[in-house]
Motif scaffolding. Structure first.
Motif, short mmCIF file in Angstrom:
data_model
loop_
_atom_site.label_atom_id
_atom_site.label_comp_id
_atom_site.label_asym_id
_atom_site.label_seq_id
_atom_site.Cartn_x
_atom_site.Cartn_y
_atom_site.Cartn_z
N HIS A 67 73.12 24.16 3.90
CA HIS A 67 72.72 24.42 5.30
C HIS A 67 73.85 25.11 6.04
CE1 HIS A 67 70.71 24.10 9.11
NE2 HIS A 67 71.74 23.47 9.64
N HIS A 69 74.78 28.54 9.10
CA HIS A 69 74.42 29.68 9.95
C HIS A 69 75.62 30.62 9.86
CE1 HIS A 69 71.44 26.83 11.51
NE2 HIS A 69 72.42 25.98 11.65
N HIS A 216 65.75 22.12 10.87
CA HIS A 216 66.55 20.98 11.34
C HIS A 216 65.58 19.84 11.69
CE1 HIS A 216 69.11 24.48 12.72
NE2 HIS A 216 70.07 23.72 12.24
N HIS A 253 69.92 17.69 8.01
CA HIS A 253 70.44 16.55 8.78
C HIS A 253 69.79 15.21 8.43
CE1 HIS A 253 73.02 19.24 10.86
NE2 HIS A 253 72.02 19.92 11.35
N ASP A 304 76.81 23.35 7.69
CA ASP A 304 76.29 23.79 8.99
C ASP A 304 77.12 25.00 9.42
OD1 ASP A 304 74.53 23.84 11.10
OD2 ASP A 304 74.92 21.80 11.77
#
Ligand code: ZN
Length: 439
Positions: A67, A69, A216, A253, A304
């Protein structure tokens, strides 16, 4: 004839079967692993192979970041020490609204890739806008990227509404069909930013096109409480009712999750991306990783984005996950070293539907391979290389990296020029973004 390379490590680690081999060679032919076999046999069968001695190194599959970005590296340190919704609404979303463009995403993604490769991460499950720029950035750097196409209800400079986000996602997927290093998922941002109708559309499209879904879910206690207020149920119950739960789903998450929900996730084969550093920094809470695994949920590991971590360092998060799981479970036997290493390798591959391609070191798999030097004082003596990798190593020990058979890090140096360009671009973005931040 494709070039034949023979890697000769001190230890060769296969996370899927929890095996450590010694005196073994790993043969790379083209983009694939040709064979894993005893050194002497390898030399007899393929005397022409170019040998690369790695006498103090553990060889393992490249780590998989479940996960991320990536482009948000350009917002690293932009807004720290805030709660999730304040951080998003007052700082990150306005900054993204002002600055995010094709150019921002390309530059930020390549900065991330340079950091990820140097730290032994060979595949990243991303979620962002400007999917075309993410894909171009990855291909230009020979990086394996699962490009998550963000979908929201509200407008951004990238798209006006959910239909427009979805339209751009599908067009981009179409454009890159046949590319081996990039694939696409539909990424509805979160239950609180996406409507029932849009979730239904995403489910239908993912089913028709065989695409994964990345979302998410249950990140904060507020998210769960607000859903109960607005929809009369917890987010997971709502998503289950819509038909979202299945093995195509990576749920990022899953911090606030009860026993019944863990059983539900397991029953539907949902994969969870655990992001321990981000959950700590945003004080989102402690995901019950050991309990999720006891229920039979496949859990992988993510960093993340760099704006909430603030580094894309999966070795650091590997150690953090293993330590945190023990404290959360009040049980020192929770998440032992092998389990943690599996989270960052074969579990991540399975979550992405890439278990037949990456995540271990076996003949026929893609040659996504990293070498970690365990000769440093901090890693010696070495009774158990897996213990050393999880508890006593850091990413600076990653010396060499191959992705799809191509060497992208050699002797701690990135092999391609893209990192220098990304670094220069980061300087330009810093000057531009800092003006608004201080205004
Ligand atoms: Zn995220």
């Amino acid at each position: 004839m494709p070039r034949l390379t023979s890697l000769l490590p001190r230890w060769l680690i296969q996370p899927d079967t929890r095996t450590v081999l010694e005196q073994h060679a790993l043969l790379i032919e083209g983009e694939r692993i040709l064979a894993v076999l005893p050194v002497e046999t390898a030399r007899q069968q393929w005397p022409q192979a170019e040998e690369i001695p790695l006498p103090q190194h553990a060889l393992l599959p490249g780590l998989i970041n479940l996960h991320c970005h990536a482009a948000m590296t350009l917002l690293r340190g932009y807004a720290d020490d805030l709660a999730l919704m304040d951080w998003l609404q007052q700082h990150i979303w306005p900054a993204e609204g002002r600055h995010v463009s094709d150019e921002f995403v390309f530059d930020g993604t390549q900065l991330a890739i340079a950091e990820l490769i140097a730290g032994g991460v060979t595949c990243t499950n991303d979620m962002y806008f400007h999917h075309d720029a993410v894909a171009r950035a990855a291909l230009d750097a020979n990086y394996r990227m699962v490009v998550g196409c963000s979908i929201l209800e509200f407008p951004t400079p990238y798209a006006a509404d959910a239909d427009a986000y979805i339209g751009r996602a599908l067009a981009c997927r179409e454009q890159y069909l046949g590319e081996k290093l990039v694939s696409f998922t539909l990424a509805p941002h979160a239950p609180y930013t996406v409507s029932d109708a849009t979730f239904r559309r995403v489910i239908t499209l993912a089913d028709e096109l065989g695409m994964g879904i990345h979302c998410h879910i249950h990140e904060t206690a507020d998210e769960v409480a607000n859903s109960v207020k607005e929809h009369g149920m917890r987010p997971l119950e709502r998503l289950a009712g819509l038909g979202l739960l299945g093995s195509q789903l990576v749920a990022a998450h899953m911090v606030h999750v009860n026993d019944a929900e863990m059983a539900l996730l397991a029953r539907h084969g949902v994969h969870v991306a655990h992001n321990p550093a981000s959950n700590l920094k945003l004080a989102s809470g402690f995901a019950p990783v050991a309990a999720l695994q006891r229920h039979g949920v496949n859990v992988g590991l993510g960093t993340d984005g760099a704006a909430s971590n603030n580094k894309l360092d999966l070795f650091a998060d590997l150690r953090l996950a293993a330590l945190l799981a023990k404290a959360v479970d009040a049980n020192p036997t929770a998440l032992p070293a092998w389990d943690a290493l599996q989270m960052a390798t074969c579990n991540g591959a399975a979550a992405l539907g890439l278990g037949e391609q990456i995540g271990s070191l076996r003949a026929g798999l893609q040659a996504d391979v990293i070498a970690v030097n365990l000769a440093a004082c901090s890693a010696q003596p070495c009774y158990d290389p897996v213990s050393q990798l999880v508890y006593a190593s850091d990413r600076s020990q990653v010396s060499d990296v191959w992705i799809a058979g191509r060497r992208v890090l050699a002797g701690h140096q990135l092999c391609d020029a893209f990192a220098d360009r990304a670094l220069a671009a980061a300087q330009r973005w810093q000057a531009r973004i800092a003006q608004h931040r201080n205004a």
